[in-house]
Each structure stands twice: as C-alpha cells, then as structure tokens.
Design an enzyme around this catalytic site. Structure first.
Site, mmCIF file in Angstrom:
data_model
loop_
_atom_site.group_PDB
_atom_site.id
_atom_site.type_symbol
_atom_site.label_atom_id
_atom_site.label_comp_id
_atom_site.label_asym_id
_atom_site.label_seq_id
_atom_site.Cartn_x
_atom_site.Cartn_y
_atom_site.Cartn_z
ATOM 1 N N ASN A 15 5.345 52.853 -5.408
ATOM 2 C CA ASN A 15 3.937 52.753 -5.027
ATOM 3 C C ASN A 15 3.077 52.129 -6.117
ATOM 4 O O ASN A 15 2.259 51.236 -5.858
ATOM 5 C CB ASN A 15 3.391 54.150 -4.692
ATOM 6 C CG ASN A 15 3.881 54.659 -3.351
ATOM 7 O OD1 ASN A 15 4.285 53.886 -2.496
ATOM 8 N ND2 ASN A 15 3.844 55.966 -3.163
ATOM 9 N N CYS A 128 -2.803 59.515 -14.604
ATOM 10 C CA CYS A 128 -3.952 59.254 -13.736
ATOM 11 C C CYS A 128 -5.102 60.193 -14.091
ATOM 12 O O CYS A 128 -6.266 59.773 -14.173
ATOM 13 C CB CYS A 128 -3.562 59.396 -12.275
ATOM 14 S SG CYS A 128 -2.895 61.012 -11.804
ATOM 15 N N SER A 159 -0.074 61.218 -1.815
ATOM 16 C CA SER A 159 -0.171 60.156 -2.819
ATOM 17 C C SER A 159 0.788 60.382 -3.979
ATOM 18 O O SER A 159 0.904 59.532 -4.863
ATOM 19 C CB SER A 159 -1.603 60.065 -3.361
ATOM 20 O OG SER A 159 -1.882 61.140 -4.233
ATOM 21 N N ALA A 160 1.457 61.521 -3.985
ATOM 22 C CA ALA A 160 2.355 61.859 -5.097
ATOM 23 C C ALA A 160 3.793 61.581 -4.683
ATOM 24 O O ALA A 160 4.397 62.347 -3.933
ATOM 25 C CB ALA A 160 2.185 63.320 -5.489
ATOM 26 N N PRO A 162 7.968 60.554 -5.623
ATOM 27 C CA PRO A 162 8.979 61.262 -6.420
ATOM 28 C C PRO A 162 8.775 61.114 -7.915
ATOM 29 O O PRO A 162 9.027 62.046 -8.675
ATOM 30 C CB PRO A 162 10.301 60.636 -5.959
ATOM 31 C CG PRO A 162 9.938 59.367 -5.253
ATOM 32 C CD PRO A 162 8.570 59.590 -4.695
ATOM 33 N N ASN A 167 7.384 64.105 -12.964
ATOM 34 C CA ASN A 167 6.690 64.013 -14.250
ATOM 35 C C ASN A 167 5.591 65.055 -14.430
ATOM 36 O O ASN A 167 4.727 64.903 -15.288
ATOM 37 C CB ASN A 167 6.057 62.620 -14.399
ATOM 38 C CG ASN A 167 7.082 61.526 -14.574
ATOM 39 O OD1 ASN A 167 8.181 61.770 -15.039
ATOM 40 N ND2 ASN A 167 6.726 60.311 -14.201
ATOM 41 N N ASN A 278 -5.870 58.411 -7.483
ATOM 42 C CA ASN A 278 -5.098 58.782 -8.670
ATOM 43 C C ASN A 278 -4.130 57.678 -9.073
ATOM 44 O O ASN A 278 -3.898 57.453 -10.267
ATOM 45 C CB ASN A 278 -4.346 60.091 -8.425
ATOM 46 C CG ASN A 278 -3.541 60.088 -7.138
ATOM 47 O OD1 ASN A 278 -4.076 59.786 -6.070
ATOM 48 N ND2 ASN A 278 -2.264 60.426 -7.211
#
Length: 305
Positions: A15, A128, A159-160, A162, A167, A278
């Site tokens: 992404n 972010c 929006s998160a 892998p 992390n 983010n």
C-alpha cells in the site's frame, strides 16, 4: 550535458509503496522514478506500475543494486527487512529514505529538520504517528520547554496492512523516541489503536504536552497554527479539530497546565482511500524528503560539458 533529474526507486510494492509511486508521478520534482521493486509477482502495486509503463522487478533489492544510476531508494518494506537493506544500500553508495520504523539513520520530519541530514546515507521517517504529531510537539517546545509529551493515534483497521501490524512494537518505541529527539520533549509515550469501525474513520491523534514551567498561551497557539500551515503545504488534509486546549491537570510532576491538541489527517486519495491519512502522511513526507535530497545531489553533481 545538464543533469536535471535524479533516478529513484521504490522498494516494496504494498500500500505505501504504491501510493508513493502515484505521488512521485504526480509531483516528480527533480526525481525520475526508474524502478518499483517487490517480491510478490502478483502484487497489485507491481501490476499498476507495469500498466503505466514503470519498470518493475520481483527480486526485491537485487535489481535496484544492479542499476548504478539509481541514487535514491525509498524503502517501503518492513523494519526487519530494512535492517538488511540499509547495509546493502550503504555499501552500494545509495541514499535510503526509510519508511519503516527500523531507524537505522537519523529521524527526519520535513517541517522540523528537513535540511539537517542532507549528507546522510540513510534517513528515517519514523512512523505515521510520528510524522503527524512530532510537528505539533516541536511547535510547543520551540517556544517553551516540554517536560512530557504523549500521543494516542487511532487509525482505521482497514488502513493497517500486514507490514503495519508486524511493526506495532517498533511503532510505539520509534514514535516515542522521535517525540523526544525531534519533538523536544524530555520524556514521551506513544500509543496506537486500530479501530475496526465501518465506514472507516480518518486518522485521529490526541496529543498531550506538559510544559516544564510557565508559558505564554497565545505564543503557543500561534506557533502551533504556523506549524499546521507548514505541514499542510505537503499534506493538505492535515488539520486541528479545534484550537489547542489548556487544562490544569494532576500529573506525576504535580498540578500542571496540560496542552491538548486534537488532530485529524485526511489522505489525498492518490491510490489509498482518503481515510488512510496515516499512510498518506508517510508517503507525502517521503516525497518531500526525496525532493530535497534530489535537489541537493544535483547541486553537487550538475556539470556542463
């Protein structure tokens, strides 16, 4: 011959790498995107790059290292992968702009210290949450000493990807360190929350700042307003939900005034949905940093023959 562009590559076709690709195409500045490299031949990012005529590779960093004309590499992989990449890129004389929390180079936040590390081989964009909140903590610390800063970043779960989920620990540590080292807080804490709400929420950040001593409230508000305007130059969707609020609160250091800021970040929608502010703030910051590195390289490399 006048050299007017610096060749750059994106490492990582997820992404973040894909959104950065569109930003570099939309506003290339002094950069020429020469390669997008990943490891998944079926990734959407590589497919999109091929569709618009950008060279791609599926052997990760190897194709980047094999092209000596590529001078700047945006690493949008993972913190663990960047530990290896950082060494290889340095050994091959490339500049690494690290979008992971690996922190193998100095922290960079564009409106705070963009010009301080132009001779570095590797710079880190923190996280972010760091890119969103460090400017506001710095806006306070440049006008009054800051004892403590805390940020709570809430992002849409969708929006998160892998990489972000892998992390999380690095996120909290690296963001807190950035709030101290760049933001100017003596101590700091960072928290991230993944919100599964549907429809997805915009990125929201709550920042708490405890000054060391007395301060002028209007001076703080003016400094914060100027910083918001500075960030909006490259992240138009960066905005405070209200003016900074100052409340007397009980703290570990006694009754103190606490500055509270509520921040929202809406993405530009270049590739990612607008709720993914983010991710957008990371790619926007990366493009901004890459632009300055490219201009700096050209100022040293331009020759007329």
């Amino acid at each position: 011959m006048q050299i007017d562009k610096v060749k750059v590559a994106i490492l990582g076709s997820g992404n973040i790498g894909t959104d950065l690709m569109y930003k570099l195409l939309k506003q290339p500045g002094r950069m020429e995107l020469a390669l997008v490299a990943g490891i998944d031949p079926a990734s959407e990012g590589l497919a999109r790059a091929r569709q618009i005529g950008i060279p791609t590779a599926t052997d990760g960093i190897e194709s980047i290292l094999a092209d000596p004309d590529i001078r700047i590499v945006f690493d949008a992989t993972s913190a663990k992968a960047h530990v290896r990449h950082a060494r290889l890129l340095r050994d091959h004389g490339r500049i690494a702009i690290d979008l992971t929390p690996a922190a193998r180079g100095p922290y960079v936040v564009p409106p705070v210290n963009l010009g301080e590390h132009l001779e570095a081989h590797n710079v880190n964009l923190i996280t972010c949450g760091g890119q969103a909140t460090i400017p506001l903590v710095y806006a306070v610390s440049r006008v009054t000493a800051v004892r403590y800063a805390e940020m709570v970043s809430t992002v849409a779960s969708r929006s998160a990807g892998p990489g972000t989920r892998q992390n999380i620990d690095e996120f909290t540590f690296t963001t807190a360190r950035g709030l101290e080292a760049i933001g100017g807080a003596r101590e700091a804490k960072a928290i991230i929350i993944l919100n599964p709400a549907h429809p997805p929420i915009l990125m929201r950040n709550t920042i708490y700042v405890v000054p060391e001593g007395d301060f002028d409230e209007e001076t703080v508000r003016q400094s914060v307003a100027q910083m918001v305007a500075d960030v909006q130059q490259y992240v138009p969707g960066y905005r405070l939900k209200s003016l900074p609020v100052i409340e007397q609160r009980s703290t570990p250091w006694g009754e103190r005034p606490v500055i509270i800021m509520l921040l929202e970040v809406e993405g530009a929608g270049d590739f990612l949905p607008t709720y993914a502010g983010n991710l957008d703030i990371m790619t926007a910051a990366a493009r901004r940093v890459g632009e300055l590195f490219a201009a700096h390289l050209l100022s040293k490399l331009e020759v007329t023959v």
